[in-house]
Design a protein around this motif. Structure first.
Motif, PDB file in Angstrom:
ATOM      1  N   UNK A  70       8.703  14.906  -1.707  1.00  0.00           N
ATOM      2  CA  UNK A  70       8.313  13.496  -1.759  1.00  0.00           C
ATOM      3  C   UNK A  70       7.281  13.298  -0.655  1.00  0.00           C
ATOM      4  N   UNK A  71       6.072  12.915  -1.023  1.00  0.00           N
ATOM      5  CA  UNK A  71       4.991  12.853  -0.038  1.00  0.00           C
ATOM      6  C   UNK A  71       4.322  11.476  -0.048  1.00  0.00           C
ATOM      7  N   UNK A  72       4.318  10.850   1.119  1.00  0.00           N
ATOM      8  CA  UNK A  72       3.605   9.581   1.325  1.00  0.00           C
ATOM      9  C   UNK A  72       2.204   9.918   1.817  1.00  0.00           C
ATOM     10  N   UNK A  73       1.196   9.515   1.065  1.00  0.00           N
ATOM     11  CA  UNK A  73      -0.175   9.876   1.403  1.00  0.00           C
ATOM     12  C   UNK A  73      -0.993   8.676   1.855  1.00  0.00           C
ATOM     13  N   UNK A  74      -1.733   8.868   2.928  1.00  0.00           N
ATOM     14  CA  UNK A  74      -2.596   7.820   3.474  1.00  0.00           C
ATOM     15  C   UNK A  74      -3.736   7.449   2.535  1.00  0.00           C
ATOM     16  N   UNK A  75      -3.962   8.264   1.516  1.00  0.00           N
ATOM     17  CA  UNK A  75      -5.106   8.032   0.634  1.00  0.00           C
ATOM     18  C   UNK A  75      -4.739   7.345  -0.678  1.00  0.00           C
ATOM     19  N   UNK A  76      -3.557   6.721  -0.682  1.00  0.00           N
ATOM     20  CA  UNK A  76      -3.168   5.902  -1.838  1.00  0.00           C
ATOM     21  C   UNK A  76      -2.568   4.623  -1.294  1.00  0.00           C
ATOM     22  N   UNK A  77      -3.296   3.540  -1.402  1.00  0.00           N
ATOM     23  CA  UNK A  77      -2.856   2.257  -0.864  1.00  0.00           C
ATOM     24  C   UNK A  77      -2.548   1.268  -1.987  1.00  0.00           C
ATOM     25  N   UNK A  78      -1.369   0.674  -1.925  1.00  0.00           N
ATOM     26  CA  UNK A  78      -0.986  -0.390  -2.852  1.00  0.00           C
ATOM     27  C   UNK A  78      -0.170  -1.416  -2.081  1.00  0.00           C
ATOM     28  N   UNK A  79      -0.092  -2.631  -2.601  1.00  0.00           N
ATOM     29  CA  UNK A  79       0.711  -3.663  -1.935  1.00  0.00           C
ATOM     30  C   UNK A  79       2.195  -3.337  -2.029  1.00  0.00           C
ATOM     31  N   UNK A  80       2.647  -2.936  -3.212  1.00  0.00           N
ATOM     32  CA  UNK A  80       4.042  -2.558  -3.447  1.00  0.00           C
ATOM     33  C   UNK A  80       4.171  -1.050  -3.356  1.00  0.00           C
ATOM     34  N   UNK A  81       5.270  -0.568  -2.782  1.00  0.00           N
ATOM     35  CA  UNK A  81       5.503   0.882  -2.737  1.00  0.00           C
ATOM     36  C   UNK A  81       5.468   1.420  -4.171  1.00  0.00           C
ATOM     37  N   UNK A  82       4.522   2.300  -4.447  1.00  0.00           N
ATOM     38  CA  UNK A  82       4.317   2.794  -5.804  1.00  0.00           C
ATOM     39  C   UNK A  82       4.594   4.288  -5.855  1.00  0.00           C
ATOM     40  N   UNK A  83       5.412   4.678  -6.832  1.00  0.00           N
ATOM     41  CA  UNK A  83       5.943   6.038  -6.916  1.00  0.00           C
ATOM     42  C   UNK A  83       5.384   6.719  -8.152  1.00  0.00           C
ATOM     43  N   UNK A  84       4.807   7.905  -7.983  1.00  0.00           N
ATOM     44  CA  UNK A  84       4.357   8.680  -9.136  1.00  0.00           C
ATOM     45  C   UNK A  84       5.568   9.113  -9.948  1.00  0.00           C
ATOM     46  N   UNK A  85       5.538   8.812 -11.232  1.00  0.00           N
ATOM     47  CA  UNK A  85       6.674   9.136 -12.095  1.00  0.00           C
ATOM     48  C   UNK A  85       6.171   9.827 -13.356  1.00  0.00           C
ATOM     49  N   UNK A  86       6.241  11.141 -13.344  1.00  0.00           N
ATOM     50  CA  UNK A  86       5.807  11.946 -14.482  1.00  0.00           C
ATOM     51  C   UNK A  86       6.443  13.320 -14.356  1.00  0.00           C
ATOM     52  N   UNK A  87       6.564  13.998 -15.472  1.00  0.00           N
ATOM     53  CA  UNK A  87       7.119  15.357 -15.468  1.00  0.00           C
ATOM     54  C   UNK A  87       6.057  16.411 -15.737  1.00  0.00           C
ATOM     55  N   UNK A  88       4.918  15.977 -16.244  1.00  0.00           N
ATOM     56  CA  UNK A  88       3.880  16.956 -16.561  1.00  0.00           C
ATOM     57  C   UNK A  88       2.980  17.206 -15.349  1.00  0.00           C
ATOM     58  N   UNK A  89       1.950  17.987 -15.559  1.00  0.00           N
ATOM     59  CA  UNK A  89       1.087  18.432 -14.468  1.00  0.00           C
ATOM     60  C   UNK A  89       0.162  17.322 -13.988  1.00  0.00           C
ATOM     61  N   UNK A  90      -0.013  17.260 -12.664  1.00  0.00           N
ATOM     62  CA  UNK A  90      -0.932  16.289 -12.066  1.00  0.00           C
ATOM     63  C   UNK A  90      -2.385  16.745 -12.213  1.00  0.00           C
ATOM     64  N   UNK A  91      -3.269  15.779 -12.346  1.00  0.00           N
ATOM     65  CA  UNK A  91      -4.698  16.019 -12.164  1.00  0.00           C
ATOM     66  C   UNK A  91      -4.953  16.168 -10.665  1.00  0.00           C
ATOM     67  N   UNK A  92      -5.891  17.024 -10.295  1.00  0.00           N
ATOM     68  CA  UNK A  92      -6.309  17.145  -8.898  1.00  0.00           C
ATOM     69  C   UNK A  92      -7.448  16.157  -8.657  1.00  0.00           C
ATOM     70  N   UNK A  93      -7.237  15.193  -7.773  1.00  0.00           N
ATOM     71  CA  UNK A  93      -8.243  14.168  -7.502  1.00  0.00           C
ATOM     72  C   UNK A  93      -9.124  14.599  -6.334  1.00  0.00           C
TER      73      UNK A  93
END
Length: 254
Positions: free
Chosen positions: A37-60
Motif C-alpha cells: 500500500x503506497x501513498x504517493x506525493x504525485x497523486x493529489x485529491x481532496x478525498x483519500x482515493x484508493x486504486x481498486x483494480x486487479x489487472x495490470x497498471x499502466x506506467x504513468x
C-alpha cells in the motif's frame, strides 16, 4: 512488516545504479509482503482515493524533459481490489471518507522505487492519493487508521521527500546545504523523542520549514507512514544522503 517512508527523488532513479538504488534493492530483497500500500506525493485529491483494480497498471510518465530510456521503462504490477477494500474499510471505520479509482496507473512516486525493490512486479500494489491541505495531525491519523496492515503482512510505504524545494537545488553540488540538514535533523530528533505534538507544528517550530517544504505534498507521506507505525517506538533512519545540495533522500522505518 514495518511501514516505511522512502524518498523517491528524481525520476532518473528508475534507470540509475547508485548507492540509493542499491539500498532499495537490498531493502526489497529482505521483504516478502503479500501486498504493498503506497501513498504517493504525485497523486493529489481532496478525498483519500484508493486504486481498486486487479489487472495490470499502466506506467504513468508524469514528468518531461528526461532521456528517452526513462520513457521505455515499464512496471507491470497488478492491483488488488481485496486489499483496496480492506484499506477503505479501515479508514471508513475511523470516520475518514474514501473514494476508489479503477483506471489510474502507477505514477513515478511509486514505480521508480518499486522497480528496484520488487523488480519482477509480482507483489500486488494499491496506490493511494494524498491531500496536502490536511493538517499534519490529520495525515498522522490516516496512517494511524492503517496500523493493523503490518500485522497482515502488508507493506505500507509513504513515498515523498522531506526537503523538496526545486527552486533551491544546486545542480552538481555534492555537499548538502546546512539548512536542509538542519531541517531533517529536527524531524529525526522529534521522532526519536516521540514528540508528535511538535511534529504536528513543524511549520512553526522546525528550522527552515518554509524553505524545506514550500508545499506539503512531498512531506505528507512521512506523517502517514509515521502514524501507521508503533507509537511507542522511535523510527529507524535506514538511509540518508542529499543530491544537488538540498534534495533529501532521508528514509525511515517505523
Amino acid at each position: 512488516m514495518n511501514p516505511l517512508f522512502l524518498a523517491h527523488g528524481s525520476p532518473m532513479l528508475a534507470v540509475e545504479q547508485n548507492e540509493y538504488s542499491k539500498f532499495l534493492q537490498a531493502t526489497g530483497a529482505k521483504l516478502k509482503p503479500d501486498a504493498i500500500v503506497i501513498f504517493t506525493a504525485h497523486w493529489e485529491t481532496e478525498t483519500v482515493t484508493i486504486s481498486s483494480k486487479d489487472d495490470e497498471y499502466e506506467t504513468i510518465y508524469d514528468f518531461y524533459g528526461f532521456p528517452d530510456e526513462l520513457y521505455q521503462v515499464k512496471y507491470p504490477a497488478k492491483g488488488s481490489t481485496k486489499v483496496a477494500a480492506l484499506v477503505g474499510q479501515l479508514l471508513s471505520d475511523k470516520g475518514i471518507p474514501v473514494a476508489y479509482d479503477t483506471t489510474r496507473g502507477l505514477d513515478h512516486g511509486s514505480w521508480t522505487m518499486l522497480k528496484h525493490m520488487f523488480p519482477i512486479a509480482d507483489v500486488p500494489v494499491v496506490q493511494i492519493s494524498v491531500n496536502p491541505y490536511r493538517s499534519a495531525e490529520e495525515q498522522y491519523q490516516i496512517g494511524e487508521a492503517l496500523r493493523s496492515l503490518s500485522e497482515q503482512n502488508i507493506l505500507l510505504i509513504g513515498s515523498g521527500v522531506t526537503v523538496h524545494n526545486l527552486r533551491a537545488v544546486k545542480w552538481g553540488q555534492k555537499e548538502p546545504e546546512s539548512w536542509a540538514v538542519e531541517f531533517d535533523e529536527w524531524l529525526i530528533n522529534r521522532m526519536n523523542e516521540l514528540d508528535t505534538k511538535s511534529l504536528f507544528q513543524y511549520e512553526q517550530l522546525a528550522p527552515y520549514a518554509k524553505m524545506a517544504v514550500p508545499r506539503a505534498e512531498h512531506l505528507v507521506p512521512l506523517y502517514i507512514a509515521l502514524g501507521s507505525g508503533n507509537p511507542a517506538k522511535a523510527p529507524k533512519v535506514i538511509y540518508r544522503s542529499y543530491e544537488f545540495g538540498t534534495l533529501s533522500y532521508l528514509s525511515l522505518q517505523f
